[in-house]
Design an enzyme around this catalytic site. Sequence first.
Site, PDB file in Angstrom:
ATOM      1  N   VAL A 112       0.947  -1.128   0.010  1.00 50.21           N
ATOM      2  CA  VAL A 112      -0.223   0.059   0.027  1.00 50.21           C
ATOM      3  C   VAL A 112       1.042   1.268  -0.104  1.00 50.21           C
ATOM      4  O   VAL A 112       1.573   1.325   0.973  1.00 50.21           O
ATOM      5  CB  VAL A 112      -0.804   0.152   1.392  1.00 50.21           C
ATOM      6  CG1 VAL A 112      -1.797   1.127   1.211  1.00 50.21           C
ATOM      7  CG2 VAL A 112      -1.741  -1.316   1.341  1.00 50.21           C
ATOM      8  N   GLY A 124      -5.264   7.518   1.277  1.00 51.97           N
ATOM      9  CA  GLY A 124      -4.883   6.060   1.531  1.00 51.97           C
ATOM     10  C   GLY A 124      -6.288   5.545   2.205  1.00 51.97           C
ATOM     11  O   GLY A 124      -6.476   4.421   1.771  1.00 51.97           O
ATOM     12  N   LYS A 125      -6.840   6.167   2.981  1.00 55.24           N
ATOM     13  CA  LYS A 125      -7.996   5.667   3.415  1.00 55.24           C
ATOM     14  C   LYS A 125      -9.139   5.478   2.263  1.00 55.24           C
ATOM     15  O   LYS A 125      -9.660   4.456   2.322  1.00 55.24           O
ATOM     16  CB  LYS A 125      -8.716   6.752   4.614  1.00 55.24           C
ATOM     17  CG  LYS A 125      -9.803   5.998   5.572  1.00 55.24           C
ATOM     18  CD  LYS A 125      -9.899   7.251   6.539  1.00 55.24           C
ATOM     19  CE  LYS A 125     -10.869   6.566   7.562  1.00 55.24           C
ATOM     20  NZ  LYS A 125     -10.979   7.213   8.923  1.00 55.24           N
ATOM     21  N   ASP A 148       2.895  -2.319   9.363  1.00 57.77           N
ATOM     22  CA  ASP A 148       3.902  -1.669  10.108  1.00 57.77           C
ATOM     23  C   ASP A 148       3.541  -0.978  11.370  1.00 57.77           C
ATOM     24  O   ASP A 148       2.046  -0.547  11.322  1.00 57.77           O
ATOM     25  CB  ASP A 148       4.727  -0.775   9.238  1.00 57.77           C
ATOM     26  CG  ASP A 148       5.704  -1.527   8.222  1.00 57.77           C
ATOM     27  OD1 ASP A 148       6.179  -2.696   8.340  1.00 57.77           O
ATOM     28  OD2 ASP A 148       5.713  -0.900   7.052  1.00 57.77           O
ATOM     29  N   GLN A 150       3.760   1.955  12.688  1.00 52.32           N
ATOM     30  CA  GLN A 150       3.413   3.145  12.565  1.00 52.32           C
ATOM     31  C   GLN A 150       1.944   3.460  11.775  1.00 52.32           C
ATOM     32  O   GLN A 150       1.359   4.430  11.681  1.00 52.32           O
ATOM     33  CB  GLN A 150       4.344   4.178  11.587  1.00 52.32           C
ATOM     34  CG  GLN A 150       4.710   3.872  10.339  1.00 52.32           C
ATOM     35  CD  GLN A 150       5.764   2.830  10.160  1.00 52.32           C
ATOM     36  OE1 GLN A 150       6.028   1.840  10.934  1.00 52.32           O
ATOM     37  NE2 GLN A 150       6.305   2.614   8.767  1.00 52.32           N
ATOM     38  N   TYR A 155      -4.897   1.611  10.051  1.00 50.46           N
ATOM     39  CA  TYR A 155      -5.963   0.260   9.708  1.00 50.46           C
ATOM     40  C   TYR A 155      -6.780   0.035  10.787  1.00 50.46           C
ATOM     41  O   TYR A 155      -8.047  -0.350  10.324  1.00 50.46           O
ATOM     42  CB  TYR A 155      -4.966  -0.812   9.568  1.00 50.46           C
ATOM     43  CG  TYR A 155      -4.099  -0.664   7.963  1.00 50.46           C
ATOM     44  CD1 TYR A 155      -4.753  -0.421   6.915  1.00 50.46           C
ATOM     45  CD2 TYR A 155      -2.759  -0.799   7.822  1.00 50.46           C
ATOM     46  CE1 TYR A 155      -3.867  -0.582   5.802  1.00 50.46           C
ATOM     47  CE2 TYR A 155      -2.025  -0.508   7.002  1.00 50.46           C
ATOM     48  CZ  TYR A 155      -2.589  -0.515   5.855  1.00 50.46           C
ATOM     49  OH  TYR A 155      -1.883  -0.316   4.630  1.00 50.46           O
TER      50      TYR A 155
END
Lengths: 175, 175
Positions: A112, A124-125, A148, A150, A155
């Site tokens: 992503v 991104g969302k 990850d 951060q 998510y």
Amino acid sequence: MGFWKNLFTGSDPASAPKATQLEEYSTEVVGQYTSGNARLFFSTEREIDLYELEELCDAVGWSRRPMRKVRKALQFSFLVMTIWEQRSSQRRLVGFARATSDHAFNATIWDVVIHPTYQGKGLGKAMMKQMIKQLRTEDISNITLFADPQVVDFYRGLGFMSDPEGIKGMFWYPD
Amino acid sequence: MGFWKNLFTGSDPASAPKATQLEEYSTEVVGQYTSGNARLFFSTEREIDLYELEELCDAVGWSRRPMRKVRKALQFSFLVMTIWEQRSSQRRLVGFARATSDHAFNATIWDVVIHPTYQGKGLGKAMMKQMIKQLRTEDISNITLFADPQVVDFYRGLGFMSDPEGIKGMFWYPD
């Protein structure tokens, strides 16, 4: 999220770009947004210029990967999602994600990436929501990923749970 | 692991079953073992009787899943591994696992099951090692899975790491 509020409103004639413009690029456009001179659209078309994808990944500092393998990974991913910025006749890849799947029960989202120019603006969302929507359309009910540290909260905000009922994501790498 | 020490010794003529016997079932046999009247062999052949697979999953108490979807999942899995117990002319499915993959970088292992008769005898470990070997043959370097709490240590023993560098396995399910 206000900036992207018009995403996925393709059925709204006021925000819909001319069909001829979209057809130039892809028949797989699944969402769009207009902002000033730039138009952004989401696509599931997987014919991507691999140099352009490499450029996007370079922009966020990812290690380069052999193009031969990237090509194969795209070919065998179940879903490939891209975001394109279009200004006049120029277009630029600004977002990417893909998912592997058994086409029945499970999908796993990988790679992503949002171009730094567009980070922190909800893109991104919006892309992840579009991924989930597409996977749900295919009747996939278990969507997984490896986050990850951060981006775990990012998510979580989309409804992903870490370690539900103690289930642990595990990795094996060659020595 | 002593019980399974002869697994994967197909190149040893003393332990190799007659070719005609193996050919009856599969050209994809990747490991074998002889114990008394029973012979066990590992296969990557994916033509599996779905009722037999359901029976195996029933034996470990898994919820039943629609056969239509199971068939599709097998078809679109990158690797399907089965273990067969053979006594005279009878064979029985006693182990199963599969992996999704992008055929390039990542694979994710799903649905690892060993028949209760054979649990605790190292067969699961042998099957996982065979999975890893097959995936490595295909140049997959990142092998992942989602482990229930009671099997985290089992996978750890095979070299899988949970949450390396804080990476979290995350899940999204429909409401």
